[in-house]
Design an enzyme around this catalytic site. Sequence first.
Site, PDB file in Angstrom:
ATOM      1  N   HIS A   1       4.995   4.197  -3.086  1.00 43.53           N
ATOM      2  CA  HIS A   1       5.860   5.328  -3.430  1.00 43.53           C
ATOM      3  C   HIS A   1       6.175   6.204  -2.223  1.00 43.53           C
ATOM      4  CE1 HIS A   1       1.618   6.227  -4.033  1.00 43.53           C
ATOM      5  NE2 HIS A   1       1.892   7.434  -3.587  1.00 43.53           N
TER       6      HIS A   1
ATOM      7  N   ASP B   1       0.842  -1.194   0.000  1.00 41.19           N
ATOM      8  CA  ASP B   1       0.000   0.000   0.000  1.00 41.19           C
ATOM      9  C   ASP B   1       0.877   1.244   0.000  1.00 41.19           C
ATOM     10  OD1 ASP B   1      -2.484   1.511   0.350  1.00 41.19           O
ATOM     11  OD2 ASP B   1      -1.663   1.944   2.342  1.00 41.19           O
TER      12      ASP B   1
ATOM     13  N   ASP C   1     -10.379   1.124  -5.541  1.00 43.40           N
ATOM     14  CA  ASP C   1     -10.464   2.527  -5.127  1.00 43.40           C
ATOM     15  C   ASP C   1     -10.705   3.461  -6.322  1.00 43.40           C
ATOM     16  OD1 ASP C   1      -7.978   2.132  -6.214  1.00 43.40           O
ATOM     17  OD2 ASP C   1      -6.854   2.651  -4.406  1.00 43.40           O
TER      18      ASP C   1
END
Length: 1547
Positions: A559, A556, A680
Site C-alpha cells: 500500500h 512488502d 509478523d
Amino acid sequence: MIPRIVTSDEVYILPLKDNGAPDIPGEYIYLAPTSNDPITIRFTIEGTSSICRQGSLWVNIPERGSEFRRDHYREYRLNPDFNRTIEISIPVYEAGAFAFYTTYAELPPLSSALATNESASVESKTTPTYYIDIAPRLSLDGRLLPLPALSIFSVISKFMGKYPSDWENHLRGISGRGYNMIHFTPLQIRGGSNSPYSLYDQLGWDPECFPRGEENVQQMVDSLEHNHSLLSLTDIVLNHTADNSKWLLDHPEAGYNLNTAPWLESAYVLDTQLLVFGSRLEKLGYPKELLSADDLIKVMDGIKKHVVAEIRLWEYYTLDVDRDVDAAIESWAVGQVHIPQGIDSSVLDKLKVGSVEDQAMYLVQNGLVGNDRLGARFRRSINPKVSAGLIATLFGKYRGEADEAVIRSKFVQILDVVNVPFYGEYDKEIGEILQQLYNRIKYVRLDEHGPKLGPIDQENPLIETYFTRLNKADASKRLKPEDLVLVNNGWVWAGNALVDNAGPQSRVYLRREVIIWGDCVKLRYGSGPEDSPWLWEHMTNYARMLAKYFAGFRIDNCHSTPIHVAEHILDEARRVRPNLYVVAELFTGSEEMDYVFVKRLGLSSLIREAMQAWSTAELSRLVHRHGGRPIGSFEVDEISKRSIESAPTSPGLADGTTREVLRRIKPVPVQALFMDCTHDNEVPAQKRDARDTLPNAALVCMCASATGSVMGYDEIYPKLVDLVNETRLYTSESSSSKEVKIGGGKGGIGGVKKLLNEIHTLMGKDGYDETHIHHEDQYITVHRVHPESRKGYFLIAHTAYPGYGNGNGAFSAVHLSGTKARHLGSWMLEVDDSKEAKQKVESDKKYLRGLPSEVVDVPGIRLEVNSTETTITVRDKFPPGSIALFETWIPAAEHSAGLDTYVTSGAKEAMAELDLVDLNFLLYRCEAEELGGSDGKDGTYDIPEHGKIIYAGLQGWWSLLENIIKDNNLAHPLCENLRKGQWALDYTVGRLERISQQKEFAGLAKPADWLKNRFDAIRGIPSFLLPRYFALIVRTAYKAAWDRGLQLMNDKVQNNQWFLQSLAMVSIQMTGLVKSASLWPKKLVPSLAAGLPHFAVEWARCWGRDVFISLRGLYLGTGRFNEAAEHIFAFASVLKHGMIPNLLGSGNLPRYNSRDSVWFFLQCIQDYTRYAPDGLAFLTKKVKRRFLPYDDTWFSSDDPRAYSTESTITDVIQEALQRHASGLKFREANAGPSIDSQMRDEGFNIEVNVDWSNGIIFGGNQFNCGTWMDKMGESERAGSKGIPGTPRDGAAIEITGLLYSTLKWLAKLSAEGNYPYKGVTKSDGSEITFSAWADLLKSSFEHSYYVPVNPSDDAQYAVNPAVVNRRGIYKDLFRSGKEYEDYQLRPNFAIAMTVASDLFDPDHATGALVLADEALRGPTGMATLDPSDLNYRPYYINSEDSTDFATSKGRNYHQGPEWLWPTGFFLRALLKFDLMRRNTEHGRVEAFQQVTRRLAGCKDHIRNSEWAGLTELTQKNGEFCGDSSPTQAWSAGCLIDLYMDAAEYSA
C-alpha cells in the site's frame, strides 16, 4: 476417414455499457482459467451505443508471442450497426493485469439545426481505463494447481540454519505436512539492523544461506520442486533500502534528500533540533527518565522553548515582509509594474478606497509565489511587479508623487495582513506536531502496552529520527551535505495509499505523523525512470532476478509502494515468469482503495489472517468470508455451447470443430490468502489459548481460498518470533528424519495438519466451492462440498479462547439431511503453557522450540445414520482445542451421468416440435388465462410469504429465479417453499400433463415428460438442495423454450440484439388459445391480448385498435404471417358502418365506437402486403361477413344472415373507404347501460364526414371518445360521469395521416392494375380518385395542422393566435368541439409522420420532433399532454374517487401520464426525418445513436420487468403506475416497428 477434432474454447462475455464501462457489478473483472489453453474475452457492445460514434476499443492484451507492454494498446474500430451487437473477441495467452478503454466522439444534443460539417472529425472523448485480471496458471508435479488449492508456509530464512543440510530437513518437514508452496522472507544481504526487510544489496544473495550465490539458489529451487513438491514465493521490497546500503553513497538521488526533496528541509531542521534537545536534557534541567505524565509535560515545555522557538519554524510558512517590501518599492521605482489581465480600472478604483484586507487579498490572488509546497525559509513571496502595480494604484506611478516612508509603512501593513493566514497555518501545524510528539513519547516511554524504553540516551533517544545522515567521509567529494540527508521510510495511520508521503504535497514528516523504520531509507522513484534512472534500472534487475527463481512474489508494504512503480516492476517480472503468483497485504483503509491496487497490479490474493479474530464469533465471520459460496448455491455459470467450424489445424486433420463454452463474467470478491497466522503477528499462546492452534488451523484449511501458515505455528512456539533481533534457529518435530504421519503425536499439530492440508488441496483442485458455516457458542462447524458430485468434508471445531475452560461447552447435535458420513478422526490438542514450560523453552539460547504439546485422539463422537439423515453428536470429552473431521456424500446425487449433466441435457430436443401456441402455454399464461383455461380450477402457483407467481408457465418461475440466482438469495420465500415440499415440482409438471391431453396442446407431452423425468431425478436429494436443482431445471427448460421461440421467428429477430428478441417474445406472451376470447364465434383460434393481466380474457382481451397498432411489430416483424392474416380476416369479417369494432367479443357482440381503429386496420393490410410472402395476393382472399356489406342492420351471430355472404379483402377495403366518403351516421347497437354504463346518451351517436374542401375526415362529439385516448369520466362525486377526458372530436392528426397513407397506397395499386377500384363516390354523388383525394389532403395538411414558430407566418396557416400555447408544433386536432384542444401538444402527430411523412415540411417536422423530445419524452414513454398545458395531470390513479373533476376515477388517463406505445412512433418519426437531412455516414450513425440513447429506459424496463414486457404507461418521469397493465402488446410491438424501419434504412 479421419475423425473430427473437437476443441473447446473458453469464452468470457464482457458486455460494455453505453458509457464504455464494463457491465459487471463493482467493475472488478477477475478470471481464473481452468486449463493451460488460452481463453477468449468477447467484448459485446450494442451496435449504436454512445461509444460507437467514431469509436474505438483499445486493449493492451498482447497477441500470441508478443511481449506485454502496459502502454501498448491495440485498436478495434467499433463499426456501428443499430440491428446488431458488436462482438470483439480477443484471445488471452498469459496471466496479468490487462486494461482497456474506449475513445469516441460525444453524441451532441438533438437539435433542429445540424452542424455545418457533419463529416468533420469531432473531439474524441476517452473513458476511464478498466482492468481485467487473469489469474496465474500455477502447476506442480505436471498438474494445474488452482489458487484455492495452495497451502503456503512462511519461513524467515535467517533462522533456517546451514544450507543445504538444515534447509533440506526443514523443507522435507514442510512438504511432509502437505504444504505445496513455501514463502521465504527476503533472501538478500541484510542491512545493519539484520531485519530481513532492510536490504543492504537487492542484487546480492545472503552469503550465510547461499555461499555460492545464484548457484545455490538454483539448486534450492530445483530441490523444492523436484524433491519436495513445493513451489516457492518470496518477498520483494520496493519501498526502501537499508540505511547502510553502500550504493546510497554513490546514488543518494535514489532517496529523498534535501536536494531531490527540498520541501523536507523544515522536517529535517525540526528532527535535528529534537535530537539535540534530547541529548541535552540533563544539562537543560529536564528529566532524562520519564516516570509520569508530569515528567512528559515538562519535556514538552522544553520542546516548545528549546526546539520550536529556536528553529523559527514559522519562517517556512510566511513571507519575509522586509524583503518583499524592498523588492516592491524597487520594482515600482524602475517602472517594472504589472497589472494582471482582467483587472480593469473599476477594480483598481475600488482598491484605492478599499480596506487593507482587500488590498492584501488582491496581492494573494494575483501575486503570491511559492505557495505550491514547502521549501526553504520564506519561500512564499509576492511578485514585486504585482506589488509595484498596487503601489502605482495607491500612490501614483512616479517616485516623486509619494513619500517612500509612507509607502513602506503601508506595504508593511498590507503584507502583515497577507501573513495572518500563514501564521494561522503554522500555529495549527505546530499544535499537530506537539500533539504527535506527546503521543509518541508517551507510547514508547509510559504506556502500559508500549515498549517502555527507559532513560533517554544515545541508544534510545527522545525521538526516533526521521532521517539517515550519511557519513561525509565515506561519500564522493562531488556530493554536497544536502545530498547526504535521506528521509527514512515508515507508515502513516489511515494515510492515503496513493499519496507519496515524502512528496511535495505531503507534510506528514514535518507533522511527525510517520511511524518510522529507522533502518530503512525511503526510495524516490519519481513519476518515471527519467526521474531516477539508476534506481529504476537497479530495482528492475532485482525483480527480474527474483522472478527467474520464484513462482510468486509477496509485495512488502504494497500500500505504500507507488502504484506506477509496482506496475512496472510486476510487468518486468511477468516478462520473466508470465504466471507469477502475486500476493500482498494492503492497509489502505478502504475496500475501494484495495480494489484499485488489486485491479491495476493484478494481485492474485490479499493476505488475511485468522489470528486477527478476537472471538469465536469473529473467527466464524472470517471463515464465512473466505469459505466459498453457501451450500446449495445456484449455478450461476450459464454455459452454452455453440460450434464454429474452423480451418484445419494442421495437414492431415481434415476438418475440426471448435466448441465454444460461453461463460458470463461474475462479480467476485478479491481472492484471499487466508493465513492461520503470519510471520509478523502473535501466536495463539499469546493472543488466545495455545490449544486454539488446532481448531484455528483446521477452520482455515476448510476455506475455499489459498491458505497459509508460518514456521512456529504448527510447532506451538510460545510467542511471535522477532524477525529483527532474534538469533536462534528453527526447530520442528516435522523436520526430523521421520516421515510425518497423519494423526496425533507430540511436538505440535504436524500430523493432523498434513491431513488438513491434503484435504484442502484436494478440494481446491477439484472445485469444492460450496460451504455451510455454523457458529454455536464456542463451536464452529464447516461443511464444504463439491457443487456437482455433492461429495464433501465436515469439520467440528471447538475453539479455545481465554476463559473457555476444559468442558465440552454447549453444542447441539448436527443433522445432515440426506447425507452419509464417514468419520476420519477426532483429535484434541493438549499444551503445557505453564510459566515454567515457557521459561524452559525460552531459555534455550540456540534453538527456537515449541511448548510441550500432544495431539490426542478423542473417542467422544457418535455417528448415527438412517435412511434420511446422519446425526453427529459430541459425547464425553471434547474440550476446547478439539476437532472432528468427516467425509460426506449424498447418495441421491450419484446419478450415472452426473446429476447436473442429466438435469441440463435433452431440453432442446424436448422442445424441438413445439409451435408458438404451445410456447405461450409453456412459458406464460397469467392468472386469468390459467383460470379460464381450466374452468376455474387452476390459477398461478401461490408462494407463501410471497404471493402468486405472475405466470403459470416457466416465465413465472424464471422472473423470480433470475434475481434469486444472481443474488444467491437462498432465503427467498420460493426457496423456503421448495425446501418444505415438492409442490412446485408437482404444479409445473401437472399443468403440462393435463393440458397435453387436449388435442390442441398434444405437443406439450414431450416437455411434460422431460420435466417429469428431471424432477423425478431430484426428488430424492436433500431438501436444502432442491432450490438449486429446481432452478437448474427451470432455467434449462426456459432457455430451451426461449430458443425454440426465436427459432420459429424470422432471421431478423434471431440474429438481432437481445432487446429486439425480448420484444419479439412478447408476441408469444400475448398470443394464445383462450376459450372465452377467440377471434370467431364458433372457431377456437389464438387471439392477441391487448395486455396482461388486465386484458387477458373474455371481451377485454381483443381490441381492434390495440391489435392493429401491435400487429405490424408483433406479427409482421417476427415473421408470424399466419397469425397476422387470421386477425385481419377476423376483423374484416365484422366490418360494419365502414368501421371495425374496438371490442371484438369473438364476433358475437362487436362494438363500433372507435373512429381510428379501421385506419390502423387498413395500414396493417398495407404493411402485410409489403412484408408477407403472399404479398398482394392476400387482397384477393375471401372472408365470410358477420354482417351484410353496406348494410347497418344489426343481428346476432346465430342469425342465418350471419356469415352468409363473403367478400374479398379488396372489397372490405373499398367498403371502408366508400362508407367514409359517403358519410357515416348511426347510433350504436344496443345503446345504453348494457354496453356502457358511463356513457351519456349523446355519446352513443356516431357521425363521421369528409370535408371535401380539404379531404380531411371529421367525426365524433364532445360526449364520446373515438380515438385511443378513450377515457370516459366516471365520477358522480366530481360530476364527470359521461364527460370524456379527451373526446378528440374533429380531425385527429393520426387519422388524417393514416387516411393519406391508405389513399396513396391504393392510388399506386390502382395505377399498377393491382386494385380494381380507382376511387370512391362522394356524398354528393360525384366521384373522386384515390390520387385526387390524397393530393387534396396533402395540399391542405400543413395549412390545417402546423402552428408556425414565428407569429408573422400565422396568416399562411389555420391558426388562432389567441389560443396558441406552443409554437413550432403540429396540432393534435383540427376543428374540435373545444378550440383550445386543437392546439394541445400531444404525441399523436408522430403517428402521422411515420405513415405519411410526405405530408410534412421536413424542417417543420424536425423542429416539432425536437420540441416534443424536450417537452413530452420521458424515460420510457411519451407524456400524453404538454406539461405546460393547464390540463396536465401526470399521475393516473383509477381508484381515486375525489371531487377533482380532472382526475377523479382516473379521468386524466391521457392528460399527462407517459404511455409507451407512442414512443415507438416518435422514435420512428425521429429516425426517418433525422436521416432525411443527413448526407454523410457519420451523420447517419448519429441519427441511429440519437434513437439508441432514447431506448435506454425501455431496455432497462424490460430487463427488470417480472412480466417480461413493457408496461402500458408510467406516471410523470417514468414513475411506477400501479394501475398500468404491466405488459402491453402495443408497447412492445411499436418498438419492433422501429427495428423494422432501421433494418430497411440500414439495407
